[in-house]
Design a protein around this motif. Structure first.
Motif, PDB file in Angstrom:
ATOM      1  N   TRP A 178      29.811  39.087  41.522  1.00  0.00           N
ATOM      2  CA  TRP A 178      29.635  38.414  40.868  1.00  0.00           C
ATOM      3  C   TRP A 178      31.437  37.697  40.526  1.00  0.00           C
ATOM      4  O   TRP A 178      31.281  36.888  39.856  1.00  0.00           O
ATOM      5  CB  TRP A 178      29.599  39.444  39.890  1.00  0.00           C
ATOM      6  CG  TRP A 178      29.313  39.111  38.510  1.00  0.00           C
ATOM      7  CD1 TRP A 178      30.139  38.955  37.541  1.00  0.00           C
ATOM      8  CD2 TRP A 178      27.871  38.710  37.336  1.00  0.00           C
ATOM      9  NE1 TRP A 178      29.878  38.730  36.092  1.00  0.00           N
ATOM     10  CE2 TRP A 178      28.689  38.753  36.069  1.00  0.00           C
ATOM     11  CE3 TRP A 178      26.515  38.943  38.124  1.00  0.00           C
ATOM     12  CZ2 TRP A 178      27.670  38.783  35.027  1.00  0.00           C
ATOM     13  CZ3 TRP A 178      26.048  38.837  36.527  1.00  0.00           C
ATOM     14  CH2 TRP A 178      26.627  38.332  35.713  1.00  0.00           C
ATOM     15  N   ASP A 219      20.882  38.568  40.338  1.00  0.00           N
ATOM     16  CA  ASP A 219      21.544  38.877  39.296  1.00  0.00           C
ATOM     17  C   ASP A 219      22.514  37.890  38.697  1.00  0.00           C
ATOM     18  O   ASP A 219      22.413  37.341  37.836  1.00  0.00           O
ATOM     19  CB  ASP A 219      22.206  40.110  39.381  1.00  0.00           C
ATOM     20  CG  ASP A 219      21.506  41.219  39.318  1.00  0.00           C
ATOM     21  OD1 ASP A 219      20.142  41.085  38.489  1.00  0.00           O
ATOM     22  OD2 ASP A 219      21.534  42.481  39.805  1.00  0.00           O
ATOM     23  N   THR A 220      23.042  37.528  40.118  1.00  0.00           N
ATOM     24  CA  THR A 220      24.609  36.550  40.173  1.00  0.00           C
ATOM     25  C   THR A 220      23.581  35.559  40.068  1.00  0.00           C
ATOM     26  O   THR A 220      24.136  34.926  38.789  1.00  0.00           O
ATOM     27  CB  THR A 220      25.237  36.693  40.869  1.00  0.00           C
ATOM     28  OG1 THR A 220      25.523  37.863  41.289  1.00  0.00           O
ATOM     29  CG2 THR A 220      26.295  35.713  40.828  1.00  0.00           C
ATOM     30  N   HIS A 275      32.733  37.520  32.455  1.00  0.00           N
ATOM     31  CA  HIS A 275      31.411  37.820  32.256  1.00  0.00           C
ATOM     32  C   HIS A 275      30.534  39.121  31.404  1.00  0.00           C
ATOM     33  O   HIS A 275      29.806  39.635  31.654  1.00  0.00           O
ATOM     34  CB  HIS A 275      29.841  36.282  32.719  1.00  0.00           C
ATOM     35  CG  HIS A 275      30.913  35.519  33.108  1.00  0.00           C
ATOM     36  ND1 HIS A 275      31.097  34.147  32.164  1.00  0.00           N
ATOM     37  CD2 HIS A 275      31.401  34.566  34.315  1.00  0.00           C
ATOM     38  CE1 HIS A 275      31.700  33.282  32.671  1.00  0.00           C
ATOM     39  NE2 HIS A 275      31.163  32.784  33.842  1.00  0.00           N
ATOM     40  N   LEU A 288      31.702  33.719  39.800  1.00  0.00           N
ATOM     41  CA  LEU A 288      30.820  33.252  38.834  1.00  0.00           C
ATOM     42  C   LEU A 288      32.232  32.363  38.483  1.00  0.00           C
ATOM     43  O   LEU A 288      32.488  31.309  38.422  1.00  0.00           O
ATOM     44  CB  LEU A 288      30.175  33.915  37.918  1.00  0.00           C
ATOM     45  CG  LEU A 288      29.348  34.901  38.440  1.00  0.00           C
ATOM     46  CD1 LEU A 288      28.675  35.233  37.008  1.00  0.00           C
ATOM     47  CD2 LEU A 288      28.085  33.174  38.200  1.00  0.00           C
ATOM     48  N   HIS A 320      24.674  42.994  40.769  1.00  0.00           N
ATOM     49  CA  HIS A 320      25.526  42.082  39.808  1.00  0.00           C
ATOM     50  C   HIS A 320      26.401  42.183  41.650  1.00  0.00           C
ATOM     51  O   HIS A 320      27.838  42.116  41.553  1.00  0.00           O
ATOM     52  CB  HIS A 320      26.468  42.591  38.886  1.00  0.00           C
ATOM     53  CG  HIS A 320      25.818  42.767  37.900  1.00  0.00           C
ATOM     54  ND1 HIS A 320      25.268  44.084  37.553  1.00  0.00           N
ATOM     55  CD2 HIS A 320      25.103  42.296  36.794  1.00  0.00           C
ATOM     56  CE1 HIS A 320      24.891  44.184  36.622  1.00  0.00           C
ATOM     57  NE2 HIS A 320      24.292  42.298  36.501  1.00  0.00           N
ATOM     58  N   VAL A 341      33.681  43.838  37.499  1.00  0.00           N
ATOM     59  CA  VAL A 341      33.210  44.308  39.499  1.00  0.00           C
ATOM     60  C   VAL A 341      34.311  43.762  40.157  1.00  0.00           C
ATOM     61  O   VAL A 341      35.479  44.108  38.884  1.00  0.00           O
ATOM     62  CB  VAL A 341      32.024  43.047  39.344  1.00  0.00           C
ATOM     63  CG1 VAL A 341      31.123  42.607  38.075  1.00  0.00           C
ATOM     64  CG2 VAL A 341      33.663  41.847  38.727  1.00  0.00           C
ATOM     65  N   ARG A 357      22.269  34.684  36.392  1.00  0.00           N
ATOM     66  CA  ARG A 357      23.751  34.419  35.411  1.00  0.00           C
ATOM     67  C   ARG A 357      24.047  32.987  35.250  1.00  0.00           C
ATOM     68  O   ARG A 357      24.409  32.548  34.558  1.00  0.00           O
ATOM     69  CB  ARG A 357      24.317  36.143  34.836  1.00  0.00           C
ATOM     70  CG  ARG A 357      25.962  35.185  34.623  1.00  0.00           C
ATOM     71  CD  ARG A 357      25.434  35.129  33.438  1.00  0.00           C
ATOM     72  NE  ARG A 357      24.848  36.469  32.278  1.00  0.00           N
ATOM     73  CZ  ARG A 357      25.717  38.193  31.961  1.00  0.00           C
ATOM     74  NH1 ARG A 357      26.954  37.662  31.661  1.00  0.00           N
ATOM     75  NH2 ARG A 357      24.757  39.170  31.630  1.00  0.00           N
TER      76      ARG A 357
END
Length: 210
Positions: free
Chosen positions: A141, A169-170, A107, A144, A138, A111, A173
């Protein structure tokens, strides 16, 4: 402190009444806390959960394994550390998949993501994100990508350690990507959880411990 004692008592009471074959659990340090144990116990015992993707082997893995002896659960645990994967794998009845981390673009963010997810098949109606290792921004991450690939249309997603900036952050999103899922923060103790679910499971937004 009072909330933590209350949660601890509720978890131990539930384990005793369900007669779960749970080994000693140690919710200390970076491990799962009683808030996460409470959510796992209540979600699985009160809802038609069939398949669980457990991201990060540890204390919650042991609890899930015990629940699978009483409820019809198909569990897959994903772990990045090979030694820890083997160690937990020897203590549970379900598959613990080892996958190391490699640099990935997920995304739009560079990472550390999972190198190989080929051994994970199908969709899951409960996904627990408690790995990989946290970062300042993140964080986790890579979760996700897992949610994108493996969530069922009707599902519940739990992020542990939701009080941390990197996890926020994650989570932010995640919420933007999965607008069909509604979520809220659970703040039982120092470590928090964020739980999101499809409309079929919307009642879990009202779970309380005090």
């Amino acid at each position: 402190m009072l909330r933590e004692v209350l949660l601890q008592n509720m978890v131990h009471d539930a384990v005793a009444k369900l007669d779960l074959p749970v080994p000693p659990l140690y919710p200390t340090g970076a491990g799962a806390n009683y808030g996460l144990f409470y959510l796992i116990l209540r979600i699985i015992t009160e809802n038609p959960i069939n398949r669980v993707l457990d991201v990060g082997a540890g204390q919650s893995t042991l609890l899930l394994n015990a629940l699978a002896k009483k409820f019809p659960l198909d569990i897959v645990t994903l772990e990045t550390d090979s030694d820890w994967s083997d160690r937990i794998g020897q203590r549970v009845s379900h598959e613990v998949v080892h996958s190391p981390l490699v640099p990935k673009l997920i995304h739009g963010v560079d990472v550390q993501g999972y190198a190989d997810l080929s051994r994970i098949q199908g969709k899951f109606d409960l996904i627990l994100i408690d790995a990989p290792i946290g970062t300042k921004r993140h964080s986790r991450w890579a979760g996700l990508e897992l949610i994108d690939s493996f969530r069922d249309q009707n599902c519940i997603v739990i992020f542990d350690d939701a009080e941390r900036r990197g996890e926020r952050d994650t989570i932010n999103r995640f919420c933007a990507l999965h607008e069909d899922l509604k979520g809220r923060y659970f703040r039982p103790a120092a470590a928090q959880q964020f739980v999101a679910c499809s409309s079929q499971f919307s009642h879990i937004m009202y779970y309380r411990w005090s």
